[in-house]
Write a protein that holds these residues in place. Structure first.
Motif, PDB file in Angstrom:
ATOM      1  N   ALA A   1       1.296  -1.408   0.001  1.00 20.78           N
ATOM      2  CA  ALA A   1       0.094   0.116   0.292  1.00 20.78           C
ATOM      3  C   ALA A   1       0.874   0.790   0.231  1.00 20.78           C
ATOM      4  O   ALA A   1       0.900   2.216  -0.546  1.00 20.78           O
ATOM      5  N   THR A   2       1.959   1.005   0.421  1.00 25.88           N
ATOM      6  CA  THR A   2       2.839   2.400   0.777  1.00 25.88           C
ATOM      7  C   THR A   2       3.924   2.330  -0.354  1.00 25.88           C
ATOM      8  O   THR A   2       3.851   3.527  -1.058  1.00 25.88           O
ATOM      9  N   LEU A   3       3.812   1.724  -1.702  1.00 27.70           N
ATOM     10  CA  LEU A   3       4.495   1.509  -2.110  1.00 27.70           C
ATOM     11  C   LEU A   3       3.631   2.194  -4.126  1.00 27.70           C
ATOM     12  O   LEU A   3       4.132   3.125  -4.737  1.00 27.70           O
TER      13      LEU A   3
ATOM     14  N   ILE B   1      -1.143  -1.075  -8.690  1.00 31.99           N
ATOM     15  CA  ILE B   1      -0.346  -1.520  -8.042  1.00 31.99           C
ATOM     16  C   ILE B   1      -0.908  -2.433  -6.341  1.00 31.99           C
ATOM     17  O   ILE B   1       0.255  -3.571  -6.477  1.00 31.99           O
ATOM     18  N   HIS B   2      -1.619  -2.760  -5.859  1.00 29.87           N
ATOM     19  CA  HIS B   2      -2.389  -3.583  -5.011  1.00 29.87           C
ATOM     20  C   HIS B   2      -2.129  -5.141  -5.467  1.00 29.87           C
ATOM     21  O   HIS B   2      -2.007  -6.101  -4.446  1.00 29.87           O
ATOM     22  N   PHE B   3      -1.738  -5.403  -6.350  1.00 26.84           N
ATOM     23  CA  PHE B   3      -1.790  -6.932  -6.942  1.00 26.84           C
ATOM     24  C   PHE B   3      -0.702  -7.887  -7.041  1.00 26.84           C
ATOM     25  O   PHE B   3      -0.611  -9.074  -6.760  1.00 26.84           O
TER      26      PHE B   3
ATOM     27  N   TRP C   1      -9.894 -12.614  -0.563  1.00 23.02           N
ATOM     28  CA  TRP C   1     -10.463 -12.292  -1.071  1.00 23.02           C
ATOM     29  C   TRP C   1     -11.033 -11.421  -1.174  1.00 23.02           C
ATOM     30  O   TRP C   1     -11.147 -10.534  -2.105  1.00 23.02           O
ATOM     31  N   ILE C   2     -10.895 -10.228   0.119  1.00 22.31           N
ATOM     32  CA  ILE C   2     -11.750  -8.662   0.593  1.00 22.31           C
ATOM     33  C   ILE C   2     -10.506  -7.754  -0.117  1.00 22.31           C
ATOM     34  O   ILE C   2     -10.779  -7.395  -1.293  1.00 22.31           O
ATOM     35  N   TRP C   3      -9.042  -7.943  -0.481  1.00 22.74           N
ATOM     36  CA  TRP C   3      -8.013  -7.482  -1.012  1.00 22.74           C
ATOM     37  C   TRP C   3      -8.442  -7.881  -2.116  1.00 22.74           C
ATOM     38  O   TRP C   3      -7.901  -6.998  -2.779  1.00 22.74           O
ATOM     39  N   ARG C   4      -8.875  -8.806  -2.761  1.00 23.06           N
ATOM     40  CA  ARG C   4      -8.131  -8.837  -3.940  1.00 23.06           C
ATOM     41  C   ARG C   4     -10.043  -8.084  -4.678  1.00 23.06           C
ATOM     42  O   ARG C   4      -9.350  -7.728  -5.887  1.00 23.06           O
ATOM     43  N   SER C   5     -11.163  -8.252  -3.969  1.00 27.10           N
ATOM     44  CA  SER C   5     -11.701  -7.587  -5.336  1.00 27.10           C
ATOM     45  C   SER C   5     -11.945  -6.181  -4.850  1.00 27.10           C
ATOM     46  O   SER C   5     -12.317  -5.832  -5.756  1.00 27.10           O
TER      47      SER C   5
END
Length: 407
Positions: free
Chosen positions: A211-213, A311-313, A327-331
């Motif tokens: 997230a920082t990146l 980028i969060h991928f 799965w919440i992160w991926r969604s």
């Protein structure tokens, strides 16, 4: 920020295990016997938060705040006046910093609008781009304590006096310096280098680091767009003489301020009746009849918003405390990446095909905005929630010795 760091420090041990560097098992502590090979939970959080603070503090360039009021004569009112005068510029900067942390894509759009306005003033009136930035941020005012000169009609009237102000004089009012910008740049480069080195050595990145990146990369756009804008100017440069009207208080509600951040004109704002510009001011509606100063930055705003989500991928296959959080992160990463592109398509449809405006495109557009906001909030909360149970490999530090030439 200090409170968060204190909680992290109290909940962690002194170091991490030097064994078990694989991603599978999850570490419940961060004890470490070899400081050269391991890092603590406190180090991870501190590195991320200091990187965010450093690049935000230097990258955000607030508009000029209202001028100082006349000081009272008695002691306590004078002390209160001094506190207000001292904290007013700081409050504007903190407001922009908070916006840049929560919604950096909106700050990119704001910076892009001021960049285009500054370039327009520079070309039309044959002045430097620094002059153009200074106009758009409310840096020139009529007389002593007069109203800001921000519209093209006003600039045309006072262009003679504006041209007499040297570019060096404007830059001298900037609080930015090469040292502070250099330190922030080194911190960002060091953080990105660490992330790349961890990827090369197959060491996991925490969700907070990913997230920082994403935040650092978007901040680069803000930094570039505001490169020539003076930083943290407290007082405008007075030009001309007299022309000091009796100002009417112009209080803008939160809704109108939010619309200003999103690029909509300040319909109720009149610079002739005010002594400063709003926090997210860039150009008047009368000077933007073609809409290009909002359309092009808005397009850039959606593109970088999509990049932010993509980028969060990098944490797609990261180890989360639970499968639900993964799965919440991926969604949310998918939604934050796709929705800005979807909005661009919907806006094109609304402008090109009026017959389906109310049938399909408009409801989808209205629904996508709150979904995007919710997804963005999840991507802010989840990285901190994941700190409660990081994989043991996250505590292994980069082995920098392999990059040093040796026999």
């Amino acid at each position: 920020m200090l409170f968060i760091l204190l909680l992290v420090h109290l909940s962690s041990s002194n170091a991490v295990p030097s064994q078990g560097y694989h991603i599978g098992p999850r570490a419940r502590n961060d004890s470490c016997d070899d400081i050269d090979k391991c890092r603590r939970l406190f180090d991870i959080v501190w590195g991320c938060l200091t990187t965010i603070f450093a690049c935000t503090w230097v990258s955000v360039h607030p508009n000029v705040p209202p001028p100082d009021p006349n000081p009272p004569h008695s002691f306590w009112p004078k002390l209160k006046w001094r506190i207000i005068v001292t904290t007013r510029p700081l409050s504007r900067r903190l407001k922009l910093m908070l916006t840049a942390v929560i919604a950096p894509e909106l700050m990119v759009g704001f910076a892009a609008r001021q960049f285009m306005v500054a370039r327009s003033f520079s070309k039309e009136f044959n002045i430097s781009r620094t002059h153009g930035y200074f106009i758009s941020m409310g840096g020139f005012g009529t007389g002593t304590g007069g109203h800001p000169i921000v519209t093209k009609e006003q600039v045309h009237k006072h262009i003679g006096d504006i041209s007499k102000v040297r570019e060096k004089t404007i830059k001298d009012k900037s609080k930015g310096d090469a040292l502070s910008k250099g330190v922030a740049l080194l911190q960002e480069l060091w953080f990105v280098t660490q992330c790349l080195a961890r990827a090369v050595q197959h060491l996991p990145l925490t969700e907070l680091e990913v997230a920082t990146l994403a935040f650092v990369i978007l901040n680069v756009f803000i930094w570039v767009l505001w490169w020539g804008k003076p930083l943290d100017v407290h007082d405008p440069i007075a030009i001309g003489s007299g022309d000091v009207p009796e100002f009417q208080p112009q209080v803008l509600g939160w809704g109108k301020r939010l619309l200003g951040l999103l690029g909509f004109p300040y319909y109720d704002y009149n610079p002739v009746l005010s002594n400063s510009v709003p926090s997210f001011w860039s150009m008047s509606k009368a000077d933007n009849t073609s809409g290009k100063y909002h359309t092009i930055p808005g397009f850039a705003e959606f593109i970088v918003g999509s990049v932010f989500g993509a980028i969060h991928f990098a944490a797609w296959n990261a180890s989360f405390p639970s499968s639900y959080e993964k799965w919440i992160w991926r969604s949310c990463a998918l939604l934050v990446t796709a929705i800005p592109l979807l909005i661009l398509v919907l806006v094109f449809i609304l402008k090109s095909f009026a017959n389906i405006r109310h049938a399909a495109a408009l409801p989808v557009l209205l629904l996508s905005i709150p979904v995007y906001v919710i997804a963005r909030l999840f991507l802010i909360v989840l990285p901190f929630a994941a700190l409660r149970a990081l994989p043991s490999g996250a505590f292994v530090d980069v082995d920098w010795s392999i990059y040093i030439p040796h026999l």
